[in-house]
Design a protein around this motif. Structure first.
Motif, PDB file in Angstrom:
ATOM      1  N   UNK A  26       0.594  -1.229   0.100  1.00 27.82           N
ATOM      2  CA  UNK A  26      -0.025  -0.078  -0.164  1.00 27.82           C
ATOM      3  C   UNK A  26       0.985   1.204   0.062  1.00 27.82           C
ATOM      4  N   UNK A 248     -15.321  -4.072  13.575  1.00 26.14           N
ATOM      5  CA  UNK A 248     -14.597  -3.429  12.726  1.00 26.14           C
ATOM      6  C   UNK A 248     -14.979  -1.821  12.497  1.00 26.14           C
ATOM      7  N   UNK A 252     -13.011   1.635  13.385  1.00 28.88           N
ATOM      8  CA  UNK A 252     -12.779   2.510  12.291  1.00 28.88           C
ATOM      9  C   UNK A 252     -13.533   3.576  12.514  1.00 28.88           C
ATOM     10  N   UNK A 270      -3.051   8.297  13.128  1.00 37.04           N
ATOM     11  CA  UNK A 270      -2.749   8.083  11.624  1.00 37.04           C
ATOM     12  C   UNK A 270      -3.187   9.159  10.695  1.00 37.04           C
ATOM     13  N   UNK A 286      -2.241   1.029  10.794  1.00 37.97           N
ATOM     14  CA  UNK A 286      -3.181   0.285   9.982  1.00 37.97           C
ATOM     15  C   UNK A 286      -2.802  -1.245  10.517  1.00 37.97           C
ATOM     16  N   UNK A 289      -4.598  -2.112  13.929  1.00 39.69           N
ATOM     17  CA  UNK A 289      -6.142  -2.231  13.731  1.00 39.69           C
ATOM     18  C   UNK A 289      -6.539  -3.471  13.199  1.00 39.69           C
ATOM     19  N   UNK A 290      -5.835  -3.879  11.926  1.00 37.11           N
ATOM     20  CA  UNK A 290      -6.287  -5.130  11.268  1.00 37.11           C
ATOM     21  C   UNK A 290      -5.880  -6.184  12.123  1.00 37.11           C
ATOM     22  N   UNK A 293      -8.871  -6.444  14.844  1.00 36.88           N
ATOM     23  CA  UNK A 293      -9.847  -6.926  13.882  1.00 36.88           C
ATOM     24  C   UNK A 293     -10.023  -8.385  13.831  1.00 36.88           C
TER      25      UNK A 293
ATOM     26  N   UNK B 131      -9.689  -7.360   2.675  1.00 34.63           N
ATOM     27  CA  UNK B 131     -10.812  -7.145   3.326  1.00 34.63           C
ATOM     28  C   UNK B 131     -10.573  -7.581   4.999  1.00 34.63           C
ATOM     29  N   UNK B 133      -8.926  -5.463   6.347  1.00 33.15           N
ATOM     30  CA  UNK B 133      -8.722  -4.206   7.038  1.00 33.15           C
ATOM     31  C   UNK B 133     -10.124  -3.570   7.008  1.00 33.15           C
ATOM     32  N   UNK B 134     -10.338  -2.772   8.369  1.00 37.85           N
ATOM     33  CA  UNK B 134     -11.670  -2.147   8.190  1.00 37.85           C
ATOM     34  C   UNK B 134     -11.781  -1.086   6.998  1.00 37.85           C
ATOM     35  N   UNK B 135     -12.917  -0.756   6.580  1.00 39.13           N
ATOM     36  CA  UNK B 135     -12.969  -0.192   5.291  1.00 39.13           C
ATOM     37  C   UNK B 135     -12.174   1.172   5.165  1.00 39.13           C
ATOM     38  N   UNK B 136     -12.598   1.879   6.157  1.00 47.09           N
ATOM     39  CA  UNK B 136     -12.142   3.491   6.278  1.00 47.09           C
ATOM     40  C   UNK B 136     -10.605   3.368   6.572  1.00 47.09           C
ATOM     41  N   UNK B 137     -10.090   2.379   7.299  1.00 47.61           N
ATOM     42  CA  UNK B 137      -8.612   2.364   7.672  1.00 47.61           C
ATOM     43  C   UNK B 137      -7.991   2.202   6.188  1.00 47.61           C
ATOM     44  N   UNK B 138      -8.473   1.121   5.579  1.00 42.39           N
ATOM     45  CA  UNK B 138      -7.806   0.884   4.125  1.00 42.39           C
ATOM     46  C   UNK B 138      -7.733   2.149   3.269  1.00 42.39           C
TER      47      UNK B 138
END
Lengths: 314, 295
Positions: A26, A248, A252, A270, A286, A289-290, A293, B131, B133-138
């Motif tokens: 990324x 999740x 976020x 962040x 990032x 948090x992942x 989750x 997927x 990653x939570x949507x907004x974080x990604x």
């Protein structure tokens, strides 16, 4: 059960590898050279080379990737460019408000959502049901940061009940913390409770049609015993799945809501890192948090055992 | 589900009419359609009904709503009505473009992973990785590396939602590839690409079409959130999220900076959700009330 948990943890490893790779790629997608972006437009070529070397950007792509894996395996997320300290340290420092806010919001979401869903299912198609579901639909249409702003407008600016913004850390007493997190937690949780209510309702409706409910009624059990003892427990399974997904969304969401209320958590960390192009910090947050989750999803899977004895793990 | 969606070329007109009449049977869906029609109309007619959203009238900064400025002005004297109207245009553009992008990428990946066994693992592992990653974080991480612009917001949100489309498509393809008609086509010597395009694709569309309005809603919300955070579209672009970000700084002096764009977001998302529920009941009754993921 113990071996099952161990196996599930082991199965997380390839996922973590993929996630770590995605987090790495990324950042390296960035068009142009991150080092010159970090250095800014007025930097001398020497500065750029120094930053390149500092970030290890002078090595070929695959070498950088494997170095990244190696550092991760040692629990090292690298060094922040602007904060001049290890990324992991910065994350641990900022985690408290984010985690407390997420949990508080989760509590509110479940405390509103599950009873509302059960109530709606008990009064299927009646006015109560329709009113609750209309409310839920409006609830899922409000973005959490907007609800936060509106709540500040009403409760802080107009009524003066809560602080407009800011965070009181736990070390100065839990009451202040609770007070400073109440509005943000409601802003986050109310929206999520709408989603939970919709799922809890449809899960309850499905269960209430089952034969064992009919059998319970035929045995002369009271309506409340049927609904709260037999039906609710079975309806919890899809509901828990949604609560897992909610986590999740909430974590976020707290990234966004922190910005509304000026709470110094992971979200602020962040965002300021993005604005300053502090890539190691972005990657670290990032990834954390992942990881969180993934662990919550595992916990959700394991909790099925508690709620449904039919689910057995070998 | 697949049988219902089979094309019946004999009576296309009547089929469409039936489809429409079933969709508008629910009053809630009609309300949703009307809300969306209004937003679209406002967005399309923006140059006619609103002034220049970038013109600064510094003498009139933070003016309350009135005859000159219906929704008031912001901290540099820009007309909030014009900015909200142009914001509708941006939201619609982002929503539509994200749906197109996420569906194009998601359909190709989902079809490939579902139909060709060898592609399944590599493609879906990448999708799972995204997927995780939570949507907004990604989306935030993507914006960090792409940089702020309208096009990049579309790309970032598209990448976030493409795997979600791919997963649904792959699920349907796995069922469809085992059906008799696919087997028959294979026996007739039809090439794989033609089978996928002519026979598999049309039959896996209805569950994803249901997702379209939800992805649209999620895209509008995510754009607003990114812009609100200051990592979305550049600050001068009129976007609902940008106006709210300014409004946050002037909550006490100028609540209209929050109230009007806020109402615009709410009504648009509400309309999309109503329409989405209607579409879901029409196209996929089994999915009623099931989970759907939002940003």
């Amino acid at each position: 059960m113990k071996t099952y948990v161990a196996r599930r943890l082991l199965a997380l490893l390839p996922v973590i590898l993929v996630v770590a790779t995605v987090a790495f790629v990324l950042i390296h997608l960035a068009p142009g050279d991150p080092a010159s972006i970090i250095a800014g437009p007025d930097a001398s070529p020497d500065d750029v080379v120094r930053i390149q070397r500092q970030l290890g950007l002078d090595a070929p792509f695959h070498v950088q990737l494997f170095r990244w894996y190696g550092r991760l395996a040692r629990g090292d997320l690298g060094q922040s460019i602007f904060l001049r300290r290890p990324v992991l340290e910065a994350i641990v420092d900022r985690a408290e408000p984010t985690i407390l806010l997420t949990l508080y919001a989760m509590l509110i979401a479940v405390a509103i959502g599950v009873p509302a869903g059960v109530l709606a299912a008990r009064h299927h198609n009646a006015t109560t049901d329709q009113a609750l579901m209309a409310g839920a639909l409006i609830g899922i249409s409000i973005p959490n940061f907007l609800l936060g702003l509106l709540m500040i407008l009403l409760f802080s600016v107009q009524l003066g009940w809560f602080p407009v913004a800011g965070y009181a850390p736990l070390e100065y007493g839990w009451f202040g913390t609770l007070r400073s997190l109440t509005l943000p937690a409601f802003a986050l949780g109310v929206v999520q409770s709408a989603l939970i209510a919709r799922i809890a309702r449809s899960a309850m409706l499905d269960v209430l049609r089952e034969q064992f409910i009919m059998a319970g009624r035929a045995r002369g059990l009271s309506e409340s015993a049927v609904v709260y003892k037999h039906a609710l427990k079975n309806a919890m399974i899809p509901t828990i799945t949604v609560i897992g997904i909610s986590f999740a969304i909430l974590i976020s969401g707290s990234v966004v809501v922190e910005q509304v209320f000026n709470i110094p958590g992971l979200g602020r960390l962040i965002i300021s890192a993005v604005l300053r192009r502090d890539y190691p910090v972005i990657q670290g947050v990032v990834l954390c948090i992942a990881g969180l989750y993934m662990l919550v999803n595992l916990a959700v899977d394991l909790s099925y055992v508690v709620f449904d004895p039919r689910v057995r793990y070998q | 589900m697949s049988v219902l969606a089979l094309p019946r070329p004999a009576e296309p007109v009547r089929r469409r009419a039936l489809w429409l009449s079933r969709l508008v049977r629910r009053r809630a869906t009609v309300v949703g359609l009307v809300l969306l029609a209004v937003t679209t109309l406002v967005g399309v007619l923006a140059p006619v009904i609103a002034g220049d959203p970038l013109r600064m009238e510094v003498s009139a900064r933070l003016t309350a709503p009135g005859a000159a400025h219906w929704f008031g002005t912001d901290d540099v004297g820009r007309d909030v009505w014009s900015r909200v109207v142009y914001g509708a245009r941006l939201s619609l553009l982002v929503g539509a473009a994200v749906v197109l992008l996420a569906f194009a990428v998601g359909l190709v990946c989902g079809l490939a992973a579902g139909y060709w066994r060898r592609l399944d693992n590599p493609v879906m592992r990448v999708m799972d990785g995204l997927m995780a990653f939570p949507a907004i974080i990604l989306a935030i991480a993507l914006m960090a590396s792409l940089g702020p612009s309208v096009a990049n917001v579309i790309v970032a949100i598209g990448i976030v939602y493409a795997p979600r489309v791919a997963r649904i498509v792959r699920g349907s393809v796995l069922v469809i590839r085992e059906t008799m008609y696919v087997e028959a086509a294979r026996a007739l010597g039809v090439s794989d690409v033609v089978i996928v395009a002519r026979h598999v694709l049309p039959n896996c569309l209805s569950p994803v079409i249901v997702q379209a309005s939800f992805v649209f809603a999620a895209a509008v919300l995510t754009e607003a959130a990114l812009s609100f955070l200051g990592v979305g579209v550049p600050p001068y672009v009129p976007s609902w999220g940008n106006i709210l970000a300014e409004g946050r700084l002037y909550l006490q002096q100028a609540p209209w900076l929050v109230l009007y764009p806020g109402a615009a977001i709410m009504l648009t998302i509400f309309g999309l959700n109503l329409l989405g529920d209607g579409l879901r009941d029409l196209l996929d009754p089994r999915l009623r009330g099931l989970v759907r993921e939002r940003a």
